[in-house]
Design a protein around this motif. Sequence first.
Motif, PDB file in Angstrom:
ATOM      1  N   UNK A   1       0.798  -1.199   0.000  1.00 13.88           N
ATOM      2  CA  UNK A   1       0.000   0.000   0.000  1.00 13.88           C
ATOM      3  C   UNK A   1       0.838   1.260   0.000  1.00 13.88           C
ATOM      4  N   UNK A   2       1.976   1.231   0.706  1.00  9.41           N
ATOM      5  CA  UNK A   2       2.902   2.360   0.716  1.00  9.41           C
ATOM      6  C   UNK A   2       4.280   1.835   0.408  1.00  9.41           C
ATOM      7  N   UNK A   3       4.965   2.456  -0.507  1.00  9.29           N
ATOM      8  CA  UNK A   3       6.306   2.030  -0.890  1.00  9.29           C
ATOM      9  C   UNK A   3       7.248   3.202  -0.771  1.00  9.29           C
ATOM     10  N   UNK A   4       8.152   3.123   0.202  1.00  6.01           N
ATOM     11  CA  UNK A   4       9.129   4.182   0.417  1.00  6.01           C
ATOM     12  C   UNK A   4      10.412   3.866  -0.342  1.00  6.01           C
ATOM     13  N   UNK A   5      11.037   4.914  -0.864  1.00 12.33           N
ATOM     14  CA  UNK A   5      12.295   4.747  -1.584  1.00 12.33           C
ATOM     15  C   UNK A   5      13.098   6.034  -1.484  1.00 12.33           C
ATOM     16  N   UNK A   6      14.336   5.971  -1.969  1.00 15.39           N
ATOM     17  CA  UNK A   6      15.158   7.166  -2.043  1.00 15.39           C
ATOM     18  C   UNK A   6      16.232   7.279  -0.984  1.00 15.39           C
ATOM     19  N   UNK A   7      16.286   6.335  -0.069  1.00 14.90           N
ATOM     20  CA  UNK A   7      17.320   6.390   0.945  1.00 14.90           C
ATOM     21  C   UNK A   7      18.700   6.131   0.359  1.00 14.90           C
ATOM     22  N   UNK A   8      19.705   6.318   1.180  1.00 15.51           N
ATOM     23  CA  UNK A   8      21.068   6.105   0.737  1.00 15.51           C
ATOM     24  C   UNK A   8      22.051   6.559   1.783  1.00 15.51           C
ATOM     25  N   UNK A   9      23.312   6.618   1.381  1.00 14.58           N
ATOM     26  CA  UNK A   9      24.385   7.035   2.271  1.00 14.58           C
ATOM     27  C   UNK A   9      24.949   8.368   1.803  1.00 14.58           C
ATOM     28  N   UNK A  10      25.000   9.329   2.713  1.00 16.90           N
ATOM     29  CA  UNK A  10      25.538  10.651   2.391  1.00 16.90           C
ATOM     30  C   UNK A  10      26.416  11.125   3.532  1.00 16.90           C
ATOM     31  N   UNK A  11      27.209  12.115   3.239  1.00 17.49           N
ATOM     32  CA  UNK A  11      27.999  12.738   4.295  1.00 17.49           C
ATOM     33  C   UNK A  11      27.175  13.829   4.974  1.00 17.49           C
TER      34      UNK A  11
END
Length: 131
Positions: A1-11
């Motif tokens: 029903x809900x799909x989260x995306x876009x995370x990652x590793x940053x400084x």
Amino acid sequence: QLQASGGGSVQAGGSLRLSCAASGRMFPASMMGWFCRAPGKERQFVAALVWSGSSTYYADSVKGRFTISRDNAKNMVYLQMNSLKPEDTAVYFCVTDYPTSSAQIMGVIELDDNPVLFASWGQGTQVTVSS
């Protein structure tokens, strides 16, 4: 029903934009937003918005750095995360105020003097901020 995306590793100091795709079945919901869960910590409210209105809400820790927005036509919610800090490291979950039987209850937050129960589905998206 809900799909989260876009995370990652940053400084530290960097930016990420999280996206949440909501199925049409989610729209008895009147609010959508984001919670996070850091390692060894309780789930925390991050931000929310009224789906058919203009009100937005933020945790004090992210005010001025994060912006929640939506695209009603696409049933999408976004979280623009700027000036990221190592303490923002967490799994971020997209949430609504429309919990179904298969939802994971994330918490009750008081918004405008009203308690709002938020729920989520899925695994969330990992955000890692290094110093």
